[in-house]
Design an enzyme around this catalytic site. Structure first.
Site, PDB file in Angstrom:
ATOM      1  N   ALA A 119      -9.518   5.059   5.168  1.00  0.00           N
ATOM      2  CA  ALA A 119      -9.411   6.225   6.048  1.00  0.00           C
ATOM      3  C   ALA A 119     -10.714   6.998   6.169  1.00  0.00           C
ATOM      4  O   ALA A 119     -11.401   7.244   5.188  1.00  0.00           O
ATOM      5  CB  ALA A 119      -8.311   7.180   5.602  1.00  0.00           C
ATOM      6  N   GLY A 120     -10.996   7.355   7.383  1.00  0.00           N
ATOM      7  CA  GLY A 120     -12.122   8.232   7.656  1.00  0.00           C
ATOM      8  C   GLY A 120     -13.373   7.506   8.130  1.00  0.00           C
ATOM      9  O   GLY A 120     -14.199   8.079   8.823  1.00  0.00           O
TER      10      GLY A 120
ATOM     11  N   GLY B 163      -7.861   8.702  10.763  1.00  0.00           N
ATOM     12  CA  GLY B 163      -8.097   8.829  12.197  1.00  0.00           C
ATOM     13  C   GLY B 163      -9.211   9.793  12.554  1.00  0.00           C
ATOM     14  O   GLY B 163      -9.511   9.985  13.713  1.00  0.00           O
TER      15      GLY B 163
ATOM     16  N   LYS C 228       0.868  -1.178   0.000  1.00  0.00           N
ATOM     17  CA  LYS C 228       0.000   0.000   0.000  1.00  0.00           C
ATOM     18  C   LYS C 228       0.900   1.221   0.000  1.00  0.00           C
ATOM     19  O   LYS C 228       1.684   1.422   0.927  1.00  0.00           O
ATOM     20  CB  LYS C 228      -0.897   0.000   1.241  1.00  0.00           C
TER      21      LYS C 228
ATOM     22  N   ASN D 266      -8.871   1.083  10.464  1.00  0.00           N
ATOM     23  CA  ASN D 266      -8.002   0.785  11.590  1.00  0.00           C
ATOM     24  C   ASN D 266      -8.518   1.487  12.843  1.00  0.00           C
ATOM     25  O   ASN D 266      -8.979   0.849  13.776  1.00  0.00           O
ATOM     26  CB  ASN D 266      -6.559   1.200  11.269  1.00  0.00           C
ATOM     27  N   THR D 267      -8.518   2.826  12.787  1.00  0.00           N
ATOM     28  CA  THR D 267      -8.879   3.580  13.987  1.00  0.00           C
ATOM     29  C   THR D 267     -10.234   3.171  14.569  1.00  0.00           C
ATOM     30  O   THR D 267     -10.371   3.012  15.776  1.00  0.00           O
ATOM     31  CB  THR D 267      -8.916   5.087  13.650  1.00  0.00           C
TER      32      THR D 267
END
Ligand code: SF4
Lengths: 372, 256
Positions: free
Chosen positions: B184-185, B158, B97, B206-207
């Site tokens: 993301a997001g 995040g 990635k 992830n977050t």
């Protein structure tokens, strides 16, 4: 243009009245905002924010966890030379003190490095006293060559250098620069820095910016809290950090909030920075600069550090000695007394117990170097 | 495998990709893998320390997972390329990635450098999944450079703000012909479902999982949401109409 010009404007603010002028409303407004400005920072550092530490802490923790997760990066400082040509009234390495000075040979550096690396740490902060004569750039570079065999990230804390010298070190594999202004108040600065090139306030103030230009990946700045009004000093340090962030977006700017510690001499700080004050500073830093690293040193006592890891701190030192050769040899004179003397495994266990993951390695040196 | 996602010669049955970066302990990872049903996991090479037995994140990743090493920390194409090569040399496979980020405040990707890195690495045989700001021409260049999929951001990393770039991601889905993996997001399962309903090929998170009060519960929630969104997409969502369809048409008399 450098931060110096901004500082000249900022220092004209009527701080004494400002601190009295803010009220609970201003603090609440700052807390409700996502992107905080100078006014908000002042409000969060003012006495009016005192009763709101819990709300500040809740928000600071949320921001920190969402950006950094449940991890805290570990590193340790490694003192390689304590020769210093300056006289700073708050430091044991000052040239006026008479003690046997030491500078590690490269073999000793290697021994020290191996000992530190065996604890699992992969990030190192190389420190010297400030002396171009005794620990010149060439010596730092030689040390870096040795350290590269053991560590995946190397930062330096040495006397301010020129942009070219910083670049040379970046090419050699140094990726981080730590440089504390110590005091942003120019009058106090002049008083406390009695002798030596460090008296040149501006040369020091502009050095972190030169580091950004030279391509270091991270630059860590800070005020030594306690040497002057802490609210004002914390404000200036945070504004300095934002200045650098605005201009050098690819560089990670971190802040350290070191408090004054006992040392060889008898100087007593002017402004007493209580635990509450330090918490307020860290929280204000986090809210004002949501993505900045915040570094916590072993100047703080263990129990207090254990609390602070929940409030925005992202990096901490472990297994620390502030003496040259303190990890292997017979040691020397400590630069100042540390408060948290726990070993790396002890800090690691504390973090796990606190629901946080210690990160030993967070980078790989990519710089080309003649030795690899 | 029914409705598999094909990337880089692999057929994946789970369309939920997960991360390793923000957990309170690495030992949570196998449990999150299990709960999420995920088959692809991204790892920051910069965090990998092969010399450390207990802290090495790789030791906690179940062997059936496809590793997606990322170039987190890279600020230029050159750095990303070097990190990717290091990852492959370290035995982490040939998926990568690309993350090239020049902005430490919002962590927004640098599309231009990302394209450059993609060109180089795709030519070297990597399965390249670039993280990008959703911009059509950049996505097309990434496709032409040999990207196996593109990973547009829903909102800054995040931030848990959801699909802020929905319109643009929709365009990428329609126009690029590549699998679009929203990265993301995404903070809520409903947002993951929404991305899947739109026709995203997968989502990476992830977050949202790592910082949930109960990461395993959240991993399971996302697993269900991604599956539901995908099913809805396949079932073909009813067209959204601006106005109500009149039950007695005004021109009905004409057909008589
Ligand atoms: S603070 Fe630094 S420059 Fe000042 S005396 Fe100590 S080592 Fe020297």
């Amino acid at each position: 243009m450098s931060f110096y010009e901004s500082l000249m404007t900022l220092e004209r603010l009527p701080f004494k009245e400002l601190w009295k002028g803010y009220g609970a409303e201003d603090v609440r407004r700052a807390l409700a905002k996502e992107k905080l400005d100078e006014e908000d920072l002042l409000a969060l550092l003012s006495p009016a924010a005192g009763p709101h530490l819990e709300e500040m802490a809740q928000k600071a923790q949320r921001i920190t966890r969402s950006h950094f997760g449940h991890v805290v990066q570990l590193f340790t400082p490694m003192y390689v030379a304590d020769y210093c040509v300056n006289h700073c009234t708050y430091c044991s390495f000052s040239s006026i003190y008479d003690f046997p000075r030491k500078k590690l040979t490269l073999e000793e550096v290697e021994k020290e490095a191996a000992a530190i690396a065996s604890t699992g740490l992969r990030h190192i902060l190389l420190l010297t006293g400030e002396s171009r004569r005794d620990s010149p750039v060439g010596y730092v570079k030689d040390c870096v060559k040795v350290l590269r065999k053991y560590f995946s990230s190397i930062s330096i804390e040495v006397n301010p250098l020129s942009a070219e010298e910083y670049q040379e070190l970046a090419h050699a594999g140094v990726d981080g620069l730590t440089l504390f202004q110590e005091v942003y108040d120019r009058e106090t600065y002049a008083k406390l820095h009695v002798k030596g090139p460090k008296r040149n306030f501006r040369a020091r103030l502009d050095a972190p910016e030169r580091g950004c230009q030279a391509g270091f990946r991270s630059v860590n700045i800070g005020a030594l809290l306690g040497l002057h009004d802490w609210r004002q000093e914390a404000f200036m340090a945070a504004m300095h950090a934002r200045y650098l962030q605005d201009r050098y977006p690819s560089c990670e700017i971190s802040l350290s909030p070191p408090r004054f510690r006992p040392y060889l001499g008898s100087f007593n700080p002017e402004s007493d920075v209580t635990d509450r004050a330090l918490v307020q500073i860290i929280l204000a830093y986090r809210l004002f600069l949501p993505r900045s690293g915040i570094t916590l040193s072993t100047r703080e006592p263990a129990e207090f550090r254990d609390r602070l890891v929940h409030l925005g701190v992202t990096k901490m030192s472990a297994g620390v000695s502030t003496e040259v050769g303190g990890h292997t040899g017979d040691g020397g004179t400590p630069q100042f007394e540390i408060s948290d003397s726990r070993s790396v495994p002890e800090i690691r266990d504390m973090l796990y117990r606190s629901g946080l993951q210690p990160v030993f390695k967070d980078w790989d040196i990519l710089a080309e170097s003649s030795i690899r | 495998m029914k409705d598999a996602l094909h990337i880089g010669g692999k057929a994946l049955s789970s369309r939920l990709f997960i991360g390793t970066g923000k957990y309170s302990r690495n030992t949570l990872i196998p449990e999150v893998v299990e709960a999420s049903g995920s088959e692809v996991i991204t790892v920051a090479l910069r965090r990998v320390d092969p010399s450390s037995r207990e802290e090495n994140v790789l030791n906690h990743i179940p062997p059936h997972m496809t590793l997606l090493p990322n170039t987190s920390g890279a600020r230029t194409a050159e750095e990303a390329v070097r990190i990717a090569r290091l990852a492959r040399a370290a035995g982490m496979g040939n998926w990568v990635k690309i993350e090239v980020i020049n902005d430490q405040r919002y962590l927004l990707p640098d599309n231009l450098e990302t394209i450059r890195a993609t060109e180089i690495l795709a030519a070297e045989g990597f399965v390249v999944l670039p993280y990008m700001s959703p911009d059509l021409s950049a996505a097309l260049r990434l496709r032409d450079a040999g990207a196996a999929a593109v990973m547009p951001l829903g909102a800054p990393i995040g931030s848990n703000r959801g699909l802020r770039t929905k319109e643009l991601i929709g365009i990428l889905i329609e126009e690029t012909g590549l699998p679009i993996i929203v990265d993301a997001g995404i903070g809520r399962p409903s947002e993951a479902a929404e991305a899947m309903e739109m026709g995203a090929a997968a989502v990476l998170l992830n977050t949202a999982i790592a910082t949930a009060r109960d990461p395993l519960g959240m991993a399971e929630a996302f697993r269900g949401a991604v599956a539901a969104g995908r099913q809805a997409y396949l079932a073909g969502l009813g067209a959204v109409r601006q106005e109500a369809e009149a039950s007695s048409p005004l021109t009905g008399f004409l057909s008589v």
